[in-house]
Design an enzyme around this catalytic site. Structure first.
Site, short mmCIF file in Angstrom:
data_model
loop_
_atom_site.label_atom_id
_atom_site.label_comp_id
_atom_site.label_asym_id
_atom_site.label_seq_id
_atom_site.Cartn_x
_atom_site.Cartn_y
_atom_site.Cartn_z
N PHE A 1 40.62 43.89 38.55
CA PHE A 1 39.87 42.81 39.21
C PHE A 1 40.44 42.44 40.56
O PHE A 1 39.75 41.84 41.38
CB PHE A 1 39.82 41.56 38.30
CG PHE A 1 41.04 40.70 38.40
CD1 PHE A 1 42.19 41.01 37.71
CD2 PHE A 1 41.04 39.59 39.22
CE1 PHE A 1 43.34 40.22 37.83
CE2 PHE A 1 42.17 38.79 39.36
CZ PHE A 1 43.33 39.11 38.66
N LYS A 2 41.69 42.81 40.85
CA LYS A 2 42.29 42.45 42.13
C LYS A 2 41.56 43.11 43.30
O LYS A 2 41.71 42.68 44.44
CB LYS A 2 43.77 42.81 42.16
CG LYS A 2 44.60 41.90 41.26
CD LYS A 2 46.10 42.11 41.44
CE LYS A 2 46.91 41.14 40.60
NZ LYS A 2 46.86 41.44 39.14
N ASP A 3 40.76 44.13 43.00
CA ASP A 3 39.94 44.75 44.06
C ASP A 3 39.02 43.73 44.74
O ASP A 3 38.79 43.82 45.94
CB ASP A 3 39.10 45.90 43.49
CG ASP A 3 39.92 47.16 43.23
OD1 ASP A 3 40.88 47.41 43.98
OD2 ASP A 3 39.59 47.90 42.29
N ALA B 1 41.20 41.60 47.11
CA ALA B 1 41.79 42.41 48.17
C ALA B 1 40.73 42.83 49.20
O ALA B 1 40.98 42.84 50.40
CB ALA B 1 42.49 43.63 47.59
#
Ligand SMILES: *Cc1c(COP(=O)(O)O)cnc(C)c1O
Length: 432
Positions: free
Chosen positions: A106-108, A111
């Site tokens: 989920f950090k995509d 970012a």
């Protein structure tokens, strides 16, 4: 819109300053001075809007004083290039799959949004931004892939030699372009120390515009609210209340859900689910907040003993502990329970990763105690990212998605450096 520091509400800065600085000078976290509530007709229409259209409304409400309509569109379009499907795992229990982005976590989302917003802000300053990131694995890959090819921003990733899994390493050492990976002869803490020293070095900061893209930056935090709106809009509801269960480490993701709720999204309840790094579940049960050293677990992206977004949660509740504890229920689970959950869900035709498994467990426990809910847990990573743990739990091989397999084909390119600051400083001074 101004952004204030959680340590001093009188310290207020512009959006661009909050994004470039990341952390306030008094070490507080930036927060928007007011949380806009979306109009009722937006909520009435939401089910017919696409993910991106929902994004234009939500991001517009927060950023329209600082960005024009085409910038808002560009930001949302750059961020939402992949879907976040809801999958029904059991009756009334849905997995919100947040792992369809380039690095399968989920950090995509954060970012990608952060990189685009930084590139917009830097156009105003006309100076090239250098993003320094120390990583033990996951953050490096999300940030590197999010910033890949973004004009005006160079990313320098520091990682400890031999301490990052080969798959994770490939995700940030094979990209080239504006991404440089420095392989540090040391451990993760050495990498972090080098980055901190660079930010404190007066001479360097006169020459270069250095910034960080870590998870406390509002540009990574805020966009995470988008998938709560989207999931809510797609969730089949028959008059039940809605609960979201969030596997948590630094508590940015769940904080963004609470932000969505305060923007008017009628989420009835949250579950904060952790591994044995349980300081927040303990706080929610009534104990004082007490940071602790982190304990290694199979859900290692949540091995956090001092969650950095905790002040942001307190700020969202205006310091009202009772309200906080009423709205968020905390649960924690051991590695054995996590593995059992992966094993128990597999026969239902669904493979959990260790982080999603913790979220699933929290949701199940909440729903057993509280009837009348339909529940969503956030699947924060693809099970293939934690292949070793999942394969061992299931006793079978996983098929890696093509995107992950493609990284393994790439050629590793790194610059080796020692852990002394002078060598790192020399490298930075040599950049044009
Ligand atoms: C970072 C991460 C988390 C924890 O998210 P926070 O916002 O820090 O609470 C959970 N799962 C995965 C897979 C992660 O990478």
């Amino acid at each position: 819109m101004k952004y204030f520091s959680t340590n001093n509400p009188k310290h207020q800065v512009s959006l661009s300053e909050a994004v470039i600085k990341g952390l306030a000078p008094d070490n507080g976290l930036y927060m928007p001075e007011r949380i806009p509530v979306l109009p009722q007709d937006f909520f009435d229409q939401m089910a017919e809007l696409s993910f991106r259209e929902i994004g234009y409304h939500v991001i517009g409400a927060l950023f329209s004083e600082d960005l024009n309509e085409s910038q808002i569109k560009e930001l949302v379009d750059h961020t939402l290039t992949f879907d976040a499907p809801l999958v029904e795992v059991e009756r009334g229990i849905f997995s919100l799959e947040l792992f369809h982005g380039p690095t399968l976590a989920f950090k995509d989302f954060g970012a990608r949004f952060c990189s685009k917003l930084m590139s917009m802000v830097v156009l105003e300053t006309e100076q090239k931004i250098r993003v320094l990131v120390a990583t033990s694995g996951d953050t490096g890959s999300a940030v590197a892939n999010g910033f890949l090819g973004v004009q005006g921003v160079d990313v320098i990733i520091l990682f400890p030699k031999g301490k990052v899994s080969p798959l994770q390493e490939k995700q940030f050492t094979t990209l080239g372009q504006n991404i440089t990976a420095l392989e540090v002869e040391g451990v993760f803490d050495d990498c972090q120390t080098l980055v901190k020293q660079a930010f404190l070095d007066h001479e360097l900061n006169q020459k270069l515009l250095l910034t960080s893209a870590n998870s406390i930056n509002i540009a990574r935090w805020i966009p995470q609210c988008l998938y709560y709106f989207y999931a809510f809009s797609r969730l089949p509801k028959n008059g039940e209340k809605v609960v979201f269960a969030v596997p948590s480490g630094n508590f940015g993701n769940i904080g963004a859900g609470i932000l969505a709720q305060q923007m008017g999204l009628p989420i009835a309840h949250f579950v904060a689910a952790t591994n044995v790094n349980k300081v927040v579940p303990e706080y929610l049960q009534g104990l004082p907040f007490q940071a602790k050293p982190s304990i290694p677990t199979v859900s290692n992206s949540m091995d956090v003993g001092n969650p950095s977004n905790f002040p942001r949660l307190q700020s969202l509740y205006g310091g009202d502990e009772e309200l906080f504890r009423e709205n968020v229920k905390g649960y924690f689970y051991t590695d054995a329970q996590t593995i059992e959950a992966i094993q128990a869900v597999q026969p239902k035709g669904y493979t959990l990763d260790p982080h999603g498994a913790v979220g699933y467990l929290g949701l199940k426990d909440f729903m057993a105690e509280n009837p009348g809910y339909v529940g969503v847990f956030l699947a924060t990573a693809h099970p293939g990212k934690f292949k070793d743990v999942v394969e061992k739990a299931l006793g079978e091989k996983l098929v890696l998605p093509e995107r992950l397999a493609a990284f393994l084909q790439g050629k590793k390119q790194v610059i080796p450096i020692g852990k002394g600051f002078d060598e790192f400083k020399g490298f930075l001074e040599g950049l044009d």
